[in-house]
Scaffold this active site. Structure first.
Site, PDB file in Angstrom:
ATOM      1  CD  GLN A 128       0.097   9.319  14.122  1.00  0.00           C
ATOM      2  OE1 GLN A 128       0.806  10.159  13.544  1.00  0.00           O
ATOM      3  NE2 GLN A 128      -0.656   8.470  13.436  1.00  0.00           N
ATOM      4  N   GLY A 142       0.839  -1.212   0.000  1.00  0.00           N
ATOM      5  CA  GLY A 142       0.000   0.000   0.000  1.00  0.00           C
ATOM      6  C   GLY A 142       0.865   1.249   0.000  1.00  0.00           C
ATOM      7  CG  HIS A 143       3.304   2.244   3.417  1.00  0.00           C
ATOM      8  ND1 HIS A 143       3.339   1.127   4.213  1.00  0.00           N
ATOM      9  CD2 HIS A 143       2.724   3.212   4.164  1.00  0.00           C
ATOM     10  CE1 HIS A 143       2.826   1.400   5.393  1.00  0.00           C
ATOM     11  NE2 HIS A 143       2.422   2.660   5.392  1.00  0.00           N
ATOM     12  CB  VAL A 159      -2.778  -1.746  -1.871  1.00  0.00           C
ATOM     13  CG1 VAL A 159      -2.188  -3.020  -2.471  1.00  0.00           C
ATOM     14  CG2 VAL A 159      -2.453  -0.549  -2.767  1.00  0.00           C
ATOM     15  CE  LYS A 203      -4.949   0.323   6.551  1.00  0.00           C
ATOM     16  NZ  LYS A 203      -5.123   0.793   7.934  1.00  0.00           N
TER      17      LYS A 203
HETATM   18  O1  PAF Z   1      -1.154   7.330   8.274  1.00  0.00           O
HETATM   19  C1  PAF Z   1      -0.078   7.315   8.894  1.00  0.00           C
HETATM   20  O2  PAF Z   1       0.773   6.432   8.730  1.00  0.00           O
HETATM   21  C2  PAF Z   1       0.207   8.414   9.894  1.00  0.00           C
HETATM   22  O3  PAF Z   1      -0.942   8.806  10.554  1.00  0.00           O
HETATM   23  C3  PAF Z   1       0.931   9.638   9.272  1.00  0.00           C
HETATM   24  C4  PAF Z   1       0.043  10.323   8.244  1.00  0.00           C
HETATM   25  C5  PAF Z   1       2.221   9.179   8.623  1.00  0.00           C
HETATM   26  C6  PAF Z   1       1.262  10.647  10.353  1.00  0.00           C
HETATM   27  O4  PAF Z   1       2.102  10.108  11.330  1.00  0.00           O
END
Ligand code: PAF
Length: 296
Positions: A61, A36-37, A182, A155
């Site tokens: 986060q 996906g990345h 993906v 996602k």
């Molecule tokens: O979606 C993520 O992997 C994270 O929330 C992000 C956008 C890289 C911020 O840390």
């Protein structure tokens, strides 16, 4: 591919690129890269002259310390994967891998973001402070990388709405590119968290997507509440119909049907706006929280 760990070094590279008139694409990630990345990075390399991929597990986060501690960290494998991508329009990919101290040199940031209704549903109340923490790090990455375009996966559907709201607040001229999910061949949405599933849980997990796909068919003739109830019941009783080892079972946290743009729940399919409705789900399985979406 070049790895950069210092913010000052990234700033210098960006200033040089800007002076040459290059367009920069940013792909923010927390590492533990999967297909996906890679699809985001590949797209960014097709559409920009220079691509910055950030790999940073952003502590602010995570509202759950255990989730932060267990978040997979596979930096060497990640860098190797980025190195295998074909060169496209972008002649250089910078992999930015800062430490927490490098990212937050003044200690834990105190700024707090509010986004109103888009963050008051689904993930928002269940993960207090999460979206503000995402906004803080994404804004820092925007400031450092100064991208023309930034790439995010669908996602994390609500995250995209929040970043869109962030861009409206801070008025940065950045195009947010939302990229499709993906999936593995069996339909499971790819996620870094999937690698924490036991083999039995991994075999069970595709039932989430299969249930959502059936829900999309039901939406043709059932009303919203009935579809919601059916999805939650189907997953909650999955282990009764399909007996599982070790007491494995789905524990759905929520399944919400929302307007695709405002993310406000709808009671009637006709209440969805021009981009339709989206079903968003969070389900616990084997101690792992999985999320997925379906477009109606
Ligand atoms: O979606 C993520 O992997 C994270 O929330 C992000 C956008 C890289 C911020 O840390």
């Amino acid at each position: 591919m070049k790895q950069i760990t210092r913010a000052a070094e990234l700033t210098a590279a960006i200033e040089k690129a800007k002076a040459q008139g290059l367009e920069i694409g940013l792909v923010p990630t927390m590492g533990a890269l999967h297909e996906g990345h890679l699809s985001l990075i590949e797209r960014a390399t097709r559409e920009n002259d220079l691509v910055v991929v950030s790999l940073f597990v952003n502590p602010i986060q995570f509202n759950n310390k255990e989730d932060l501690a267990k978040y997979p960290r596979t930096i060497e494998a990640d860098l190797a994967l980025i190195g295998t991508l074909p060169q496209a329009r972008a002649t250089e990919v910078l992999a930015f891998t800062p430490t927490v101290e490098e990212m937050y040199p003044d200690g834990e940031p105190t700024e707090v973001y509010h986004f109103g209704p888009v963050e008051e549903v689904m993930e928002g109340p269940r993960r207090p402070g999460h979206f503000s923490g995402v906004a803080v790090v994404v804004r820092r990455l925007f400031d450092l990388a100064q991208p023309r375009r930034a790439y995010f996966g669908e996602k994390d559907y609500q995250q995209i709405a929040v970043i869109r709201a962030l861009l409206e607040q801070i008025k940065y001229p950045i195009e947010l590119v939302a990229c499709p999910i993906v999936r593995a061949d069996d339909g499971l949405a790819l996620s870094s968290r999937n690698m924490r599933l036991s083999p039995a849980a991994r075999a069970m997990a595709p039932a989430i997507n299969a249930t959502l796909e059936q829900a999309a068919e039901m939406a043709e003739y059932e009303d919203v509440d009935d579809v919601k109830e059916w999805v939650l019941d189907t997953l909650a009783s999955f282990h009764e119909v399909n007996p599982q080892p070790d007491g494995l079972r789905f524990e759905p946290e929520y399944f919400e049907v929302v307007d695709a743009d405002t993310l406000q729940p709808i009671d009637d399919w006709d209440d969805a706006g021009e981009h339709g409705a989206v079903g968003c789900i969070a389900v616990w399985l084997d101690g792992v929280r999985l999320i997925d979406i379906v477009k109606f």
